[in-house]
Design a protein around this motif. Sequence first.
Motif, PDB file in Angstrom:
ATOM      1  N   ILE A   1      -5.215  -0.792   0.236  1.00 38.83           N
ATOM      2  CA  ILE A   1      -4.469  -1.282  -0.929  1.00 38.83           C
ATOM      3  C   ILE A   1      -5.321  -1.212  -2.189  1.00 38.83           C
ATOM      4  O   ILE A   1      -4.824  -0.865  -3.270  1.00 38.83           O
ATOM      5  CB  ILE A   1      -3.956  -2.727  -0.670  1.00 38.83           C
ATOM      6  CG1 ILE A   1      -2.992  -3.130  -1.804  1.00 38.83           C
ATOM      7  CG2 ILE A   1      -5.108  -3.722  -0.569  1.00 38.83           C
ATOM      8  CD1 ILE A   1      -2.273  -4.435  -1.532  1.00 38.83           C
TER       9      ILE A   1
ATOM     10  N   THR B   1       0.836  -1.212   0.000  1.00 36.94           N
ATOM     11  CA  THR B   1       0.000   0.000   0.000  1.00 36.94           C
ATOM     12  C   THR B   1       0.866   1.256   0.000  1.00 36.94           C
ATOM     13  O   THR B   1       0.614   2.200  -0.762  1.00 36.94           O
ATOM     14  CB  THR B   1      -0.924   0.003   1.225  1.00 36.94           C
ATOM     15  OG1 THR B   1      -1.720  -1.180   1.219  1.00 36.94           O
ATOM     16  CG2 THR B   1      -1.817   1.228   1.227  1.00 36.94           C
TER      17      THR B   1
ATOM     18  N   CYS C   1      -5.575   2.599  -3.176  1.00 35.82           N
ATOM     19  CA  CYS C   1      -4.324   3.104  -3.753  1.00 35.82           C
ATOM     20  C   CYS C   1      -4.084   2.544  -5.149  1.00 35.82           C
ATOM     21  O   CYS C   1      -3.638   3.259  -6.048  1.00 35.82           O
ATOM     22  CB  CYS C   1      -3.147   2.747  -2.841  1.00 35.82           C
ATOM     23  SG  CYS C   1      -3.088   3.703  -1.314  1.00 35.82           S
TER      24      CYS C   1
END
Length: 1142
Positions: free
Chosen positions: A310, A231, A313
Motif C-alpha cells: 500500500i 492497494t 502504490c
Amino acid sequence: MQGFAERGNSGDLAQLQSTMHAIELACTSIQMQMNLGAAEATILSLSQTPQPYQTCKFILENSQVANARFQAAAAIRDAAIREWSFLSSDEKRSMISFCLCFVMQHANSPEGYVQAKVSSVAAQLLKRGWLDFSAAEKEEFFYQVNQAVYGIHGVDVQFAGINFLESLVSEFSPSTSSAMGLPREFHEHCKKSLELDHLKTFYCWARDAALSVTNRIVESDSAVPEVKVCTAALRLMLQILNWEFSPIAVSLGGRMGTDSPKRSECNQVQPGPAWREVLVTSGHIGWLLGLYAALRQKFSCEGYWLDCPIAVCARKLIVQFCSLTGTIFSSVQMHEHHLHQLLSGILQWIDPPDAVSRAIECGKSESEMLDGCRALLSIATVATPSTFDQLLKSTRSFGTLTLLCILMSEVVKNLMTNNSEEETWSWEARDILLDTWTALLVPVNRNGGNASLPPEGKNATATLFALIVQAELKAASASAFKDDDSDYLQASISALDERLSSYALIGRTAIEVTVPFLTGLFSERFERLNQGRGIIDPTETLEELYSLLLITGHLIADEGEGETPLIPNAIRFHLPHNLEAEMHPVVILCGSIIRFAEESLKPEMRASVFSPRLMEAVIWFLARWSCTYLMSPEESRDSTTVLLKFFGQHGQGKLVLDIIVRISLTALVSYPGEKYLQALTCFQLLHALVQQKHICIHLVALDSWRDLANAFANEKTLFLLNTAHQRSLAQTLVQSASGMRNSEASNQYVRDLMGHMATYLVEITSKNDFKNVAQQPDIILPVSCLLERLRGAASASEPRLQKAIYELGFSAMNPVLILLEIYKHESAVVYLLLKFVVDWVDGQISYLEAQETAVVVNFCMSLLRLYSSNNIGKISITLSSSLSTEAKTEKYKDLRALLQLLSSLCSKDLVDFSSDSTETESTNISQVVYFGLHIVTPLISLELLKYPKFCFDYFSLLSHLLEVYPETVAQLSNEAFSHVLGTLDFGLHHQDAEVVDMCLRALRALASYHYLETSAGKVGLGSHAAGLKDPGGNFQEGILSRFLRSVLQLLLFGDYSPDLVSGAADALLPLILCEQSLYQKLGNELIERQANETLKSRLSNALRSLTSANQLSSTIDRKNCQIFRKNLSNFLVDVRGFLRTM
C-alpha cells in the motif's frame, strides 16, 4: 448465476469427469516433470477442441486441482477467440457473465492466480465483442462490476472487482493487449472507445473504493483485509494514469518532454480537460497525500512499512501525479498550484537530505527517498527551470534548485564515503537526480541566452559541480593502485559518457565559475607532476588528470553526432567577450591542456608520465575539442566570441593543428599494441580532421602530415596496426587529398600515397614462386594489410578523387583474381578481397563511363565465376559441429559481401553521373546482376538465411531486383529460378515482419509484371508461370499458383503481424488476377469444407465481396489496390476466426 448455453457436446457426467481427471493428471505430471510431452498434448487438445465450453465450465466448478482450473480458463479463452465469429450473441454474453460470476463467487479462493486468469479471460472476451455489443449490453456487465467495486458484497468481492477492471484496462491498452489475430485498427478503435466512454468512470470507482476503506485502515491497530482493497484501488488508479491518452492539445505554459536520454523511466500524463474535476479540482490529490502522510505517521516505528504494497502504490501514484500536464490545467497558475501541493507532500521523504541519508545508512529503507527523487524528476519534465525553482520559495528561504543541489550533494558525499564497487542506493539516486538535471537543463543549454538559472541557483550548481569533480578525482585517485578489475579502471570513455554529459550540464549553468575552477585543478596537477618528477610516484596524479580531461571535454564541447558541433551556448552567452583572446577563460583552459598534451612528444615524458591510458584521454579530448574549436567555419560569421578567431585559420589554428597531427603520429608509432588508443586516434581524431575541407587545405601543407603519410607508406610499425585501423588510416589520408589545390593535384596525391602498394601487389602476384610461398604467415600478413589499405582508399571515393581511385582498383584487378585463386582456402583473405571489391565498385560505379563500366562488370563477372568454381563457402558434411559453425559463419560473410557487390552494381541504373550515360549504349546492369544471382544463389542455403543481417541484405536485393527488373526473371535457368523462389517462400514465412514485407513486395512485382504483360498479349513469365513436368512426369504448378496458395494460407491460417495485411493485399490482388480459375477453385474448396450451412453461406458471401465490393475492378492501379486493401481487411475480420477452427 448465468452459465453457458447448452451447446456442443455436453456429454454425460462420466465423460465430463473423465476429461477433468485427464487434465488434472496432465497438470500434475507437468508439475512433477513427468511425461511432459504427453501431458502438454493433453492440455493442448482441450484448447483445440471445437466448442469445449461445457467441459471447461465443469472443470472450473468441480476440479480440486488449481492448475487444471487455470488451464480450463485458458481453453475457454483460446476457443472463444477462435470461434467468436459463429457464436451467437447470447453465447458470447453468457461466457463473459460466467467468468465474471465465477470470479466474484470464488473471490476468497486462496489460488489467486486462477482468479486472475479467469478475470483476464473475461476482460479479453469483453474486448473481443466490444464492437459487437450495444451500449446497454456493456452497461449490464459493468453494473455487476460496479456493485462489486463499491463493496456491496464484501471486501473479497470488492478486491476481485477491482482486479477485473485492472485486467480490462490492460487489455484495452495496445501496448499490453493480448493477440487476437485482428487488425491494429480494431485495437485502436477499442482503446479510443474505452478512453472516451469508460476510463474516467473506472478511475472514479477505484477512487471511491479506496475512500470507502481508508478510515478503517487508518483507525485500525492491526492488519485488516481492507488494506488489499485500498492497494488494488491505488494500483488501478496508477494504471489508468499510465494510459497513453490520445493527444488533445499542447500544454499551457509548461513544456513537452525533452528528447534527452534517460536512465529513469518518466512519462508525461496528459488526459485533457475532461479529467480536470476528477483529478485536479476535487481535492483528490490532497486526500492522497493526506492518506500517505497519516499511514506514514501511524507506522513510523515500523521499518518494514515503507516497502509494503500500500505504501509503494501510494507513492507511485503520487509520483505519477507529478507528471500530470497539458490542457487538464486551465491556466499556468493552476498547474503551479498543483505542483506546489505535491512538492509540499513529498518534501518529508527527502528533506533534510543529510538526515534522510543518515537514516538510510542506519538501516531505514531507501525506497521512499528514491521515490522522492523520482517525483522531482517528474516535476522537472513538466516545468520550466524557473517554475521548478519557485515551487519551494513560498515555504522555504531557498528555491527547489537549491534543494536539488543539496540533495545531490548528499548523494555524492555518500558515494565518496562508501566507495564500493557494488551498486548501492546512492548509485540509483545519483542516476535519477542526474536525469532530473538533464530534464531541467537541456532546454537551458539549447536556448543559451534566452533562458538561465537565477543567481541563487547558479551559486548552488557551482558548489555542486565542484563537489562532483572532487568526488570523481577522489575515485580516480583511489583507483590508482588497485590491482583488481574495478569498474573505474575498466570503464571506457564511452561508458562514462552519459554521466559526464549530465555533469557538464550542471557545470555550464555556472560556466563563469566552473571553467576557471577546472583550469586551477588542471594547472595544479600539471605543476605537481613537474615538481615531483623522479621523486614522487605520479600514478594518482595521472589518474586525476585522466578524469579531469574527460570532465573538461564534456564541459566545453558537445558530441558531434554526425554534425559539426557549435560552441555550447553557455560559453557563447555567459562568458565575457570584451577580453583579449589570451585572457578568455576557455582559451586559458584549452591552452593549458594543449601544452600538456604537447609534452607527450618528448620521449622522456612518454616514459615517465604519458601512459597509454592517459594518452587515450588526451586523444579523446583533442578529437572532441577540435570538432568545435579548431578552424571552425563559423569563424568569419561569429563575431560574438574570440574563441573561434583565436583557434582559427588566422590565429593559432595552424600551430595547434600541427601539434595534433604530431601527437597522433606519436600515439600510433610509440604505443605498439595499444588497440584502444590506436582506435581513438584513427577513428575519432584523424577521421574528424579530414571531414572538413578547409582543415584539409592546411593539413596537406603540413610537414607533420607528410611525415604521417610517409610513415604509413614505409614504416613497419604501422604495418603492425590492427588491420581495421590501417583501413581507417588509409581512408583518412586519401580523404585529405580533397584539400589539394585542384583535381589533378588531388589525384596525384592519391597515386603517390597508394600507387606503390598496388604495384607491390602486382609484383608479388606475378612472381613464379608466389604460389609456393603464399601460405606462409609472413606473406599472408602483408597481403592482408595491403588489401585493407586498398579497401580504405576505395571507401574514400569522391568525384574529385575518382580518377586515381579507379586507376588504383583497375591495377589491382588481376592480382585480386590471382589471390582469390591462391587463397581460396584462406577464408579471412577471401573476405578481405571481396570487401575491397565491394567498396571499390560501390564508390566508382556511378561515375564510370560506358567503357569503364564494361571493364568493371567483366571483372565482377570473373570474380563471381571464380568464387563459384572454387566452391568457396560450401560446407563439408564431415566437419565437426564446431568447425561446421565456423564454416557457416565464413560463408555467411562471403556471400553477404557478394550480395552487397550485386547491390552496388544495381545502383548504376538508379544513379549515374557519367557524361555518356544517355548517349551511348550502356552495359545492361540487370543482366549482370541476374548473372551474379544465378551464380550466387546455389551457394545460399536456408540455413544461411537464418543470419539476420544476411537475410535482410538478400531479400532487400531480391525485392529490389524483382521490382525494378522483373522482365529479366525469365532469363534465369529453371534450377536457379526455383532456388530463388524457394528462398522467397522461406522469407514469406519468416518471423521478421520486415523480411515478410519485402517478399510480399517481390511477389507483387512478379505477379503485376506477368499480368500486365499477358494483358498486352506477351508471354510474361512464360513457363515459370505456366508450370512444368518434373523428371518423374509429375506436373508442377507455376510460381504464381504456388504463391497464391501460400499467401492465402498465410492470411487465413497463419500467425502474422497486422501491419502486413496491406502488403499482403498488394501481392494478393495481382496473384488473383493472374490465377482467377485457381482462386475460384480454392474458394470452392474452403466453402465445401464447412459443415455448417450458416458458415458456408457466410464464407461464400465473404469471398464474393473480397473481389467485387466497393467497385473493385480488374486493374492494379493505386486506387484499385487501396480498395482491395479495405476489402481484404473486412474479409479477414469476418472469416479468419472460424476458418482457423477447421
